[in-house]
Design an enzyme around this catalytic site. Sequence first.
Site, PDB file in Angstrom:
ATOM      1  N   SER A 164       0.859  -1.186   0.000  1.00  0.00           N
ATOM      2  CA  SER A 164       0.000   0.000   0.000  1.00  0.00           C
ATOM      3  C   SER A 164       0.895   1.236   0.000  1.00  0.00           C
ATOM      4  O   SER A 164       2.053   1.186   0.431  1.00  0.00           O
ATOM      5  CB  SER A 164      -0.949  -0.011   1.201  1.00  0.00           C
ATOM      6  OG  SER A 164      -0.214   0.068   2.405  1.00  0.00           O
ATOM      7  N   VAL A 203       1.060   4.214   1.657  1.00  0.00           N
ATOM      8  CA  VAL A 203       1.598   4.790   2.889  1.00  0.00           C
ATOM      9  C   VAL A 203       2.589   3.826   3.547  1.00  0.00           C
ATOM     10  O   VAL A 203       3.644   4.242   4.036  1.00  0.00           O
ATOM     11  CB  VAL A 203       0.472   5.187   3.866  1.00  0.00           C
ATOM     12  CG1 VAL A 203       1.043   5.787   5.146  1.00  0.00           C
ATOM     13  CG2 VAL A 203      -0.479   6.178   3.207  1.00  0.00           C
ATOM     14  N   CYS A 204       2.286   2.545   3.532  1.00  0.00           N
ATOM     15  CA  CYS A 204       3.200   1.555   4.118  1.00  0.00           C
ATOM     16  C   CYS A 204       4.510   1.499   3.344  1.00  0.00           C
ATOM     17  O   CYS A 204       5.590   1.403   3.940  1.00  0.00           O
ATOM     18  CB  CYS A 204       2.542   0.182   4.162  1.00  0.00           C
ATOM     19  SG  CYS A 204       1.106   0.119   5.245  1.00  0.00           S
ATOM     20  N   THR A 205       4.431   1.586   2.045  1.00  0.00           N
ATOM     21  CA  THR A 205       5.645   1.591   1.229  1.00  0.00           C
ATOM     22  C   THR A 205       6.477   2.826   1.548  1.00  0.00           C
ATOM     23  O   THR A 205       7.698   2.726   1.751  1.00  0.00           O
ATOM     24  CB  THR A 205       5.289   1.534  -0.267  1.00  0.00           C
ATOM     25  OG1 THR A 205       4.555   0.336  -0.520  1.00  0.00           O
ATOM     26  CG2 THR A 205       6.539   1.556  -1.130  1.00  0.00           C
ATOM     27  N   LEU A 243       8.103   2.354   5.179  1.00  0.00           N
ATOM     28  CA  LEU A 243       9.202   1.391   5.263  1.00  0.00           C
ATOM     29  C   LEU A 243      10.393   1.827   4.425  1.00  0.00           C
ATOM     30  O   LEU A 243      11.542   1.571   4.794  1.00  0.00           O
ATOM     31  CB  LEU A 243       8.710  -0.001   4.889  1.00  0.00           C
ATOM     32  CG  LEU A 243       7.713  -0.563   5.912  1.00  0.00           C
ATOM     33  CD1 LEU A 243       7.137  -1.869   5.439  1.00  0.00           C
ATOM     34  CD2 LEU A 243       8.347  -0.716   7.277  1.00  0.00           C
TER      35      LEU A 243
END
Length: 156
Positions: A43, A45-47, A50
């Site tokens: 997703s 925002v997660c990408t 991280l």
Amino acid sequence: MTISVGDRAEPFALPYEPGGTIDLADHLGRDRIVLLFYPLAFSSVCTTELCRFRDDWKGFAALDAAVFGISVDSPFVTARFRAEEEIPFPLLSDFNRTVSGDWGGLHEDLMGLKGVAKRAAFVIGRDGKVAYAWVAEDPHVEPDYEEVRRAVADAA
């Protein structure tokens, strides 16, 4: 109930790839630890989150920090996400939701998906106690990256 600052971190073991497991007990009392709970691999925002930690990896390594990402994605997905984004730290699978609920919590319903990890960041000192805890109810909110770094530097 979620984990709070001052709580003693209880060890847990989760897969980081099919057939491979990481046990937090191997790091407690030895390393400063950063736990990054994120809702879903791949997703946007997660990408972003991280990859920000990836790009600052040398800074965390210089602080003797062991960093672990944790999501409810399967170990096949976390391994692929890690490889494609060249994440230098393990991404653990809490597919069975045995850990995420106790730490940052789980969304009851996130875009029609039930039991997705909330975005959260925790720092555990070498003393085994939680030195920093942050949990977002809104999955679009990213952690304060500098605040997490400072918490690692200040952790016992």
